[in-house]
Design an enzyme around this catalytic site. Structure first.
Site, PDB file in Angstrom:
ATOM      1  N   LYS A  29       0.760   0.436   5.983  1.00 40.79           N
ATOM      2  CA  LYS A  29       0.098   1.729   5.757  1.00 40.79           C
ATOM      3  C   LYS A  29      -1.236   1.805   6.506  1.00 40.79           C
ATOM      4  CE  LYS A  29      -2.009   1.951   1.882  1.00 40.79           C
ATOM      5  NZ  LYS A  29      -3.408   1.813   2.387  1.00 40.79           N
ATOM      6  N   THR A  30      -2.054   0.773   6.371  1.00 38.43           N
ATOM      7  CA  THR A  30      -3.360   0.775   7.029  1.00 38.43           C
ATOM      8  C   THR A  30      -3.204   0.811   8.548  1.00 38.43           C
ATOM      9  OG1 THR A  30      -4.331  -0.461   5.193  1.00 38.43           O
ATOM     10  CG2 THR A  30      -5.529  -0.483   7.276  1.00 38.43           C
ATOM     11  N   ASP A  42      -6.140   8.361   2.633  1.00 40.26           N
ATOM     12  CA  ASP A  42      -5.505   7.095   2.269  1.00 40.26           C
ATOM     13  C   ASP A  42      -5.206   7.068   0.767  1.00 40.26           C
ATOM     14  OD1 ASP A  42      -4.561   4.496   2.520  1.00 40.26           O
ATOM     15  OD2 ASP A  42      -6.551   3.580   2.386  1.00 40.26           O
ATOM     16  N   GLU A  43      -4.148   6.363   0.364  1.00 44.33           N
ATOM     17  CA  GLU A  43      -3.789   6.169  -1.051  1.00 44.33           C
ATOM     18  C   GLU A  43      -3.726   7.506  -1.796  1.00 44.33           C
ATOM     19  OE1 GLU A  43      -2.748   3.405  -1.954  1.00 44.33           O
ATOM     20  OE2 GLU A  43      -3.867   1.734  -1.105  1.00 44.33           O
ATOM     21  N   GLN A  50       3.864   3.609  -6.176  1.00 44.25           N
ATOM     22  CA  GLN A  50       2.723   2.789  -6.574  1.00 44.25           C
ATOM     23  C   GLN A  50       1.628   3.614  -7.253  1.00 44.25           C
ATOM     24  OE1 GLN A  50       1.654  -0.623  -3.906  1.00 44.25           O
ATOM     25  NE2 GLN A  50       2.921   0.451  -2.417  1.00 44.25           N
ATOM     26  N   ARG A  52       4.127  -7.693  -4.920  1.00 42.80           N
ATOM     27  CA  ARG A  52       3.002  -8.559  -4.545  1.00 42.80           C
ATOM     28  C   ARG A  52       3.512  -9.892  -4.004  1.00 42.80           C
ATOM     29  NH1 ARG A  52       0.481  -5.171  -3.212  1.00 42.80           N
ATOM     30  NH2 ARG A  52       2.290  -3.935  -3.764  1.00 42.80           N
TER      31      ARG A  52
END
Length: 663
Positions: free
Chosen positions: A49-50, A240-241, A271, A619
């Site tokens: 994503k980043t 973002d997010e 998420q 994770r």
């Protein structure tokens, strides 16, 4: 009416040597190189994503977009700095003109230019959380509210009530009724405090954290000319997010994007796990409705985990009905190890299994730093902390203070210490300072008085303390304290530790928790767990000694550890979001624990719990262990039989390997 006139940008010859097609996968490339207009980028866990956001900014600059016309909104300033630093490394040009930062830092920057338009003076102060609590406490202290007769919410709780109402756009009355029911009779007084608090802020030329967004939204709505300026100024908005945005943040974005509609939001609906702090899941689900022409890009290649972990994650999230369907695909090869399903007898066996397996994995050359134990709530870590300490396994906790170092644990222990050792001055003073109207000076006077009473006249705690002079507002609470001390130590002989904790909670401390802390439910669960732990002790001296030794021993352990020493991480899943480890243990997978008991009433809450489970699984890079105990004492004499979490029933058996554990 003003005439609209748009300058055409001259084509620029970019000096960038970035080969976007080579650097990105097909899905990332499609999102990065998309044209103007609204776009929803659904970036699955571990899918880069980043990287996608970073290359999008670089692509825009590489194609002649002016840096100052790009707005990058993130949830931490660190994230914005890291993204812009990466952009700088990709392009040989200056990027400091880009507007990048958190929602609140951008809001502050805008308000510095327009303070007078929202009724403030230039140079206004920004209050941090402690400042806010102090001002709220001052408002209450200067009111006619008799806090000696009622447990009025503290500045911390009031700040949370007001913030949640603002960020979710709900009436104060509704927020109190739904989330702070105990304060329903005080709604009118709380509303008055809020009004007076707003007046005091304006008088002090100070804004709190929420104002940095609230006032900007008000500015744009009340001053259309200013709104139009920034709507034209920001030609490309990136967020973002996005799944974590609340109602206020979403409105801020929509106001700025009203002209160009070139807003790209990046996130993962699977998420979205922060509704408890105001995040609105509906924002990401409804984005295509608010922007009907929005392009949707799915980025599903996962670079973090092996296929076995991703198959488990895909199966875990599949039952949710309200979602954008995604299927994570592994870029890594198989390691041929299936995720483990580990039923255990009780919470102590669960902790022992985790500790022993950690040591075995360490012997297999997996550093402790590469392993984590995740749980739904902090109180579920008590037995783990005890087991890891006994096994000599270093650990760090990201979910909060170590169990025995928490204020509410020490508060309850103070009652127990005092009745066990009536000469304990520190315990007495901590205990009485919990009562309304008693601060440090009064506590000192009370100690001087009662310590002078001859020991032969102290037949009971009630008789011993009855002669003390307390402030009028403390009278009822002082009487209740006497009754409680006599209940937990009849004729000054302490009863069983677990029974003492139950009495302290019911008689005094539960009411104090609700008024003092915004997260009183979690702290109450901690104390229920402490009560369970106390059942293994018959004598209060032994229990309190163990409590003190654990706290002191753990503190010394941390102090003596080298910064480079390996430590396994203990964390709530919420705190673990965005992190990764080679091996992840997910514990307490039982109904009422995970999903939590408070989530069982609505489908929306269950679906958020399932998303939390998905976050926990994703994770892990290599191995996942899913554990649950069949028995939990729950602080009562009767043991509670636990049902496995419904989330485990959703997973096909062929995806898991069941382990049978014996002593």
């Amino acid at each position: 009416m003003a005439r609209e006139y748009q300058l055409k940008r001259l084509p620029t010859v970019s000096s960038s040597t970035t080969d976007y097609k080579a650097e990105l996968n097909e899905q990332q490339y499609a999102a990065v190189t998309s044209g103007p207009g609204p776009a929803l980028v659904l970036a699955g866990a571990g899918s880069g994503k980043t990287r996608t956001l970073t290359y999008r900014v670089a692509w825009l600059l590489d194609n002649g977009v002016e840096p100052e016309s790009i707005l990058l909104l993130t949830f931490t300033n660190k994230a914005a700095r890291e993204m812009l630093a990466r952009v700088q490394s990709l392009l040989p040009m200056e990027t400091r003109a880009i507007w990048g930062g958190t929602f609140h830092s951008i809001g502050n920057r805008l308000l510095r230019r327009h303070a007078s338009e929202v009724g403030f003076r230039p140079g206004f102060s920004i209050m941090d959380r402690e400042d806010q609590e102090d001002l709220l406490s001052a408002v209450v202290a200067g009111s006619e509210i008799d806090t000696g007769q009622i447990r009025f919410p503290t500045g911390e709780v009031l700040g949370d009530i007001f913030s949640f109402a603002i960020n979710t756009n709900r009436p104060l009355k509704q927020v109190i009724a739904e989330r702070y029911r105990r304060f329903t009779p005080l709604t009118g007084q709380i509303h008055w405090v809020q009004k007076r608090y707003e007046e005091r802020k304006r008088s002090a030329n100070a804004m709190d954290f929420d104002d940095l967004l609230v006032k900007v939204v008000e500015l744009f709505k009340q001053k259309p000319d200013i709104a139009e300026h920034y709507q034209g100024f920001f030609q490309f908005i990136l967020v973002d997010e996005y799944q974590d945005t609340n109602r206020l943040q979403s409105e801020f974005i929509d106001l700025l994007a009203a002209r160009h509609h070139s807003v790209m939001v990046v996130g993962d609906d699977a998420q979205s796990i922060y509704s408890w702090r105001g995040a609105n899941y509906q924002n990401i689900l409804d984005f295509p409705k608010r922007y009907p022409n929005a392009a949707i890009y799915r980025i599903e290649t996962n670079y973090r985990s092996v296929p076995e972990v991703l198959e488990l994650a895909n199966a875990a999230i599949r039952p949710n009905e309200r979602q954008f369907t995604k299927v994570l695909r592994a870029n890594r090869g198989s390691n041929a190890i299936k995720p483990a399903l580990v039923p255990l007898y009780d919470n102590n066996q669960q902790a022992a299994f985790v500790a022993q397996r950690l040591l075995e994995l360490r012997d297999e050359d997996i550093d402790l730093n590469d392993m984590a134990v995740l749980y739904r709530a902090h109180f579920q870590s008590l037995e783990l902390q005890l087991a890891l300490t006994r096994f000599g396994i270093p650990f760090s906790i990201t979910s909060g203070l170590r169990f025995f170092e928490q204020a509410h644990i020490k508060d309850v222990a103070a009652f127990m210490k005092f009745v066990t050792n009536p000469a304990d001055e520190v315990a007495f003073k901590r205990m009485v300072r919990l009562l309304p109207g008693i601060a440090a000076k009064t506590a000192e006077k009370l100690w001087q008085h009662i310590s002078a009473v001859p020991s032969e006249t102290r037949a009971t705690f009630g008789r011993w303390l009855s002669g003390a002079k307390v402030p009028p507002k403390s009278g009822k609470a002082w009487e209740q304290l006497q009754y409680t001390l006599d209940e937990i130590a009849p004729e000054m002989k302490p009863i069983a530790p677990s029974d003492m904790i139950r009495s302290i909670l019911e008689a005094i401390y539960d009411e104090y928790l609700q008024a003092k802390y915004s997260n009183h439910d979690q702290r109450r669960e901690d104390l229920t767990t402490l009560q369970t732990f106390a059942r293994t002790f018959q004598e209060s001296v032994e229990f309190l000694s163990q409590l003190s030794l654990m706290a002191t021993g753990e503190t010394e352990q941390v102090a003596d550890q080298d910064e480079d020493e390996e430590r396994v991480v203990l964390s709530t899943i919420h705190q673990a979001k965005g992190l990764e480890w080679r091996v992840v243990f997910i514990v307490w997978l039982t109904e009422g624990m995970f999903p939590s008991a408070r989530s069982l009433d609505t489908i929306d809450s269950i679906e958020e719990e399932r998303r939390l489970f998905y976050v926990a699984i994703t994770r892990a890079k290599d191995e996942v262990y899913l554990t649950y105990p069949a028995i939990w004492p729950n602080g009562n004499l009767d043991q509670r039989v636990q049902r496995p979490s419904r989330f485990l029933q959703d997973i096909p058996k062929e995806l898991l390997e069941e382990w049978r554990v014996g002593w």
